[in-house]
Enzyme design. Sequence first.
Site, PDB file in Angstrom:
ATOM      1  N   LYS A  58      38.649  36.091  33.286  1.00 28.30           N
ATOM      2  CA  LYS A  58      37.238  36.376  33.067  1.00 28.30           C
ATOM      3  C   LYS A  58      36.780  35.841  31.710  1.00 28.30           C
ATOM      4  O   LYS A  58      37.523  35.904  30.728  1.00 28.30           O
ATOM      5  CB  LYS A  58      36.999  37.885  33.137  1.00 28.30           C
ATOM      6  CG  LYS A  58      35.553  38.332  32.924  1.00 28.30           C
ATOM      7  CD  LYS A  58      35.462  39.847  33.036  1.00 28.30           C
ATOM      8  CE  LYS A  58      34.032  40.321  32.829  1.00 28.30           C
ATOM      9  NZ  LYS A  58      33.566  40.097  31.443  1.00 28.30           N
ATOM     10  N   LYS A 118      41.471  34.326  26.720  1.00 22.84           N
ATOM     11  CA  LYS A 118      42.341  33.224  27.146  1.00 22.84           C
ATOM     12  C   LYS A 118      42.644  32.267  26.000  1.00 22.84           C
ATOM     13  O   LYS A 118      43.782  31.870  25.797  1.00 22.84           O
ATOM     14  CB  LYS A 118      41.702  32.432  28.281  1.00 22.84           C
ATOM     15  CG  LYS A 118      41.510  33.192  29.564  1.00 22.84           C
ATOM     16  CD  LYS A 118      40.884  32.311  30.622  1.00 22.84           C
ATOM     17  CE  LYS A 118      39.602  31.656  30.158  1.00 22.84           C
ATOM     18  NZ  LYS A 118      38.563  32.612  29.754  1.00 22.84           N
ATOM     19  N   LYS A 171      31.975  24.588  25.663  1.00 24.47           N
ATOM     20  CA  LYS A 171      31.716  25.031  24.286  1.00 24.47           C
ATOM     21  C   LYS A 171      32.634  24.346  23.298  1.00 24.47           C
ATOM     22  O   LYS A 171      32.376  24.358  22.093  1.00 24.47           O
ATOM     23  CB  LYS A 171      31.898  26.554  24.172  1.00 24.47           C
ATOM     24  CG  LYS A 171      30.935  27.369  25.009  1.00 24.47           C
ATOM     25  CD  LYS A 171      30.945  28.834  24.601  1.00 24.47           C
ATOM     26  CE  LYS A 171      32.319  29.466  24.604  1.00 24.47           C
ATOM     27  NZ  LYS A 171      32.946  29.490  25.945  1.00 24.47           N
ATOM     28  N   ASP A 220      36.067  32.424  34.878  1.00 27.57           N
ATOM     29  CA  ASP A 220      36.686  32.633  36.181  1.00 27.57           C
ATOM     30  C   ASP A 220      36.162  31.634  37.195  1.00 27.57           C
ATOM     31  O   ASP A 220      36.125  31.895  38.388  1.00 27.57           O
ATOM     32  CB  ASP A 220      36.448  34.056  36.672  1.00 27.57           C
ATOM     33  CG  ASP A 220      34.971  34.430  36.690  1.00 27.57           C
ATOM     34  OD1 ASP A 220      34.170  33.630  36.209  1.00 27.57           O
ATOM     35  OD2 ASP A 220      34.645  35.514  37.185  1.00 27.57           O
TER      36      ASP A 220
END
Length: 288
Positions: free
Chosen positions: A18, A23, A49, A139
Amino acid sequence: MSETSRPRRPRQIAFYGKGGIGKSTTSQNIAAAWADKGRRLMVVGCDPKADCTSLLTGELFQETVLERVRSQSRNAEVGATLDGVVRTGYRGIACVESGGPEPGVGCAGRGVICAIELMEKKGYLNDDLDFVLYDVLGDVVCGGFAMPIREGKAEEIYLVTSGEMMSLYAANNIATGIVKFASSGRARLGGVICNCRNVAGEVDLVAAFAREIGSRLVGVLPRDNVVQESELAQQTVVEHAPESAQAQAYRVLARAIEGNRQLSVPQPLTWERLRELGMLSARGELGA
């Protein structure tokens, strides 16, 4: 060791989960822990990003593959050079950001496709590396963001989640994506990582989720303020606070993943079963 028995290198690993679950922090700290042990790595940021390698390079913004392609030629991706785009980060880790399209134009997943194809053509993804890590946006498992799975680039997938239901829901959706592509590629689930949010019964819930989808809990990362302190210093915890308990947790996780050979095609849960697990956990009725 004979050539036929030599392990295929590099090991290509993708981290999914998510958005905002941690991560990038997790993958960069694992990379730093491996680099400390002399492993040779490349980290590929697959988020428009372009902030997936900032803790390794100390640069919050760096030129991306798509920016380089656009600056050289909009129609000559093969001719684009990656000199300067692939940065050298902590202890020699190769770091690259795929980037995204110009605002309001095109598909963000194209950056992932473009970056991986260019790095292969230019020889950056080669047998001199021990690991290639893909840090994939949120995700999203469709289109270009699914390429590490769909094209067999990432052979091991690790799901980063907390005990929060929306995080588990996202992890379950990603497991469904792995199943869809497993028959046509080598991608398999390596395990689930619990990045704690201090939810009651969190570790037991994530462990139960991992078991029920046919996988296992490969590591638990406690919630610690040293993570934010390190990020403010634009460093990994492993570099910024190497003696901390959090740094040790990342090292333990890195060892677990390096030694992991238990890969599987997951068996995603129904929403009803996932919700049932959450309710059992909330009532304290879910054992380890």
